[in-house]
Design a protein around this motif. Structure first.
Motif, short mmCIF file in Angstrom:
data_model
loop_
_atom_site.label_atom_id
_atom_site.label_comp_id
_atom_site.label_asym_id
_atom_site.label_seq_id
_atom_site.Cartn_x
_atom_site.Cartn_y
_atom_site.Cartn_z
N VAL A 118 0.86 -1.18 0.00
CA VAL A 118 0.00 0.00 0.00
C VAL A 118 0.90 1.23 0.00
O VAL A 118 1.65 1.45 0.96
CB VAL A 118 -0.95 0.02 1.22
N ASP A 119 0.87 2.00 -1.06
CA ASP A 119 1.68 3.21 -1.19
C ASP A 119 3.14 2.93 -0.87
O ASP A 119 3.80 3.71 -0.16
CB ASP A 119 1.13 4.31 -0.29
N GLY A 120 3.66 1.82 -1.37
CA GLY A 120 5.06 1.47 -1.19
C GLY A 120 5.39 0.81 0.13
O GLY A 120 6.54 0.41 0.35
N ARG A 121 4.42 0.68 1.03
CA ARG A 121 4.66 0.01 2.32
C ARG A 121 4.28 -1.45 2.22
O ARG A 121 3.31 -1.79 1.54
CB ARG A 121 3.84 0.65 3.43
N GLU A 122 5.02 -2.30 2.91
CA GLU A 122 4.65 -3.71 2.96
C GLU A 122 3.34 -3.85 3.72
O GLU A 122 3.12 -3.22 4.75
CB GLU A 122 5.75 -4.53 3.66
N ALA A 123 2.46 -4.68 3.18
CA ALA A 123 1.16 -4.91 3.79
C ALA A 123 0.88 -6.41 3.80
O ALA A 123 1.59 -7.19 3.16
CB ALA A 123 0.07 -4.16 3.03
N ALA A 124 -0.15 -6.80 4.52
CA ALA A 124 -0.54 -8.20 4.61
C ALA A 124 -2.01 -8.33 4.25
O ALA A 124 -2.84 -7.57 4.74
CB ALA A 124 -0.28 -8.74 6.02
N GLY A 125 -2.32 -9.30 3.37
CA GLY A 125 -3.68 -9.46 2.92
C GLY A 125 -4.29 -10.78 3.30
O GLY A 125 -3.57 -11.77 3.53
N LEU A 126 -5.61 -10.83 3.38
CA LEU A 126 -6.34 -12.07 3.58
C LEU A 126 -7.68 -11.97 2.87
O LEU A 126 -8.19 -10.86 2.63
CB LEU A 126 -6.57 -12.37 5.06
N GLN A 127 -8.21 -13.12 2.51
CA GLN A 127 -9.53 -13.18 1.88
C GLN A 127 -10.26 -14.39 2.43
O GLN A 127 -9.65 -15.44 2.68
CB GLN A 127 -9.39 -13.30 0.36
N TYR A 128 -11.55 -14.26 2.63
CA TYR A 128 -12.35 -15.36 3.15
C TYR A 128 -13.80 -15.11 2.82
O TYR A 128 -14.21 -13.99 2.49
CB TYR A 128 -12.16 -15.53 4.66
N ASP A 129 -14.60 -16.15 2.91
CA ASP A 129 -16.05 -16.05 2.79
C ASP A 129 -16.63 -16.19 4.19
O ASP A 129 -16.29 -17.13 4.93
CB ASP A 129 -16.62 -17.15 1.89
N GLY A 130 -17.48 -15.27 4.56
CA GLY A 130 -18.03 -15.33 5.90
C GLY A 130 -19.07 -14.27 6.15
O GLY A 130 -19.53 -13.59 5.23
N SER A 131 -19.41 -14.10 7.40
CA SER A 131 -20.44 -13.16 7.79
C SER A 131 -19.90 -11.75 7.67
O SER A 131 -18.99 -11.36 8.39
CB SER A 131 -20.89 -13.43 9.24
N GLY A 132 -20.45 -10.99 6.73
CA GLY A 132 -20.05 -9.61 6.55
C GLY A 132 -20.86 -8.70 7.45
O GLY A 132 -21.38 -9.11 8.48
N ILE A 133 -20.96 -7.42 7.05
CA ILE A 133 -21.68 -6.46 7.87
C ILE A 133 -23.16 -6.84 7.96
O ILE A 133 -23.78 -6.75 9.01
CB ILE A 133 -21.54 -5.05 7.27
N GLU A 134 -23.75 -7.26 6.84
CA GLU A 134 -25.18 -7.55 6.83
C GLU A 134 -25.51 -8.95 6.36
O GLU A 134 -26.59 -9.45 6.64
CB GLU A 134 -25.90 -6.56 5.91
N ALA A 175 -4.97 1.11 -5.08
CA ALA A 175 -3.87 1.77 -5.76
C ALA A 175 -3.90 3.28 -5.56
O ALA A 175 -2.85 3.95 -5.61
CB ALA A 175 -3.90 1.44 -7.25
N SER A 176 -5.09 3.84 -5.30
CA SER A 176 -5.21 5.29 -5.11
C SER A 176 -4.81 5.72 -3.70
O SER A 176 -4.63 6.93 -3.44
CB SER A 176 -6.65 5.74 -5.38
N PHE A 177 -4.71 4.78 -2.78
CA PHE A 177 -4.48 5.10 -1.37
C PHE A 177 -3.08 5.70 -1.20
O PHE A 177 -2.09 5.16 -1.67
CB PHE A 177 -4.61 3.84 -0.51
#
Length: 216
Positions: A118-134, A175-177
């Motif tokens: 993110v904006d040149g900083r190392e970041a960590a990502g995850l993805q899952y299927d589950g209970s969202g906000i609604e 990418a805009s962040f």
């Protein structure tokens, strides 16, 4: 997992009592860019077809992007919270994955980790299927630390099978962040944290607390 619970609560607040951020950005050079000068970041919505709302709770803030039209349920949000627990984005991500693994078969599935930036900083990502906000959704999150804060960039799409149709839009938002210099209050908090850390380091070899404070 406090920051994850805050994410859920703040996203709900954005739906209800959140403030439309479009007016705040209307005088900016780019009306599609949301700027948080105090916490030191900016992020752009893809087009005027996306609404922007903000909500805050305690020391946390959430910025939420939603398309004004379209089928299904779609949300992109930026959660900003003080760093607690894990001091590294990858450790925060792994703690979240452990939390999901404990609930495998109980509404959470298909979890995976990935590297990000993110904006040149190392970041960590995850993805899952589950209970969202609604509702049950596919959720993708990217975690990055800066300015002494944890930034969680989150995408949610329901039903999960629709996620790929929105993935490119989310990639453009990430990418805009950009990180910018934070406001005076955040700079003061960073300075205080730095002095406290230096003071703690001095305690191991300074004869008195006053000496440790002076050396810090």
């Amino acid at each position: 997992m406090d920051w994850f619970r805050v994410l859920l609560l703040l996203s709900l607040a954005v739906l209800g009592r959140g403030v439309d951020a479009q007016d705040k950005d209307a005088g900016a050079p780019d009306p599609f860019v949301h700027v948080d000068a105090e916490r030191g970041f900016s992020v752009a919505r893809p087009s005027e077809d996306w609404a922007v709302r903000t909500a805050s709770q305690g020391g946390a803030v959430a910025v939420s992007f939603t398309p004004r039209e379209g089928r299904g349920w779609v949300r992109f949000s930026v959660l900003v919270v003080p760093i607690t627990g894990a001091r590294d984005p990858a450790d925060a991500r792994d703690a979240m994955l452990d939390w999901i693994d404990e609930r495998e078969g109980d509404g959470y599935e298909n979890a995976r980790a990935f590297d990000a930036a993110v904006d040149g900083r190392e970041a960590a990502g995850l993805q899952y299927d589950g209970s969202g906000i609604e509702r049950f959704a596919r959720i993708r999150q990217v975690i990055v630390h800066e300015h002494g804060l944890r930034f969680v960039l989150s995408a949610q799409v329901a039903p999960p099978r629709d996620f790929d149709a929105w993935a490119a839009q989310f990639d453009r938002i990430v990418a805009s962040f950009r990180f910018v210099e934070p406001g005076a209050e955040r700079r003061a908090a960073l300075r205080l944290a730095e002095l406290a850390a230096r003071g703690r380091a001095q305690l191991d070899w300074a004869p008195t607390c006053d000496d440790a404070a002076a050396r810090a």
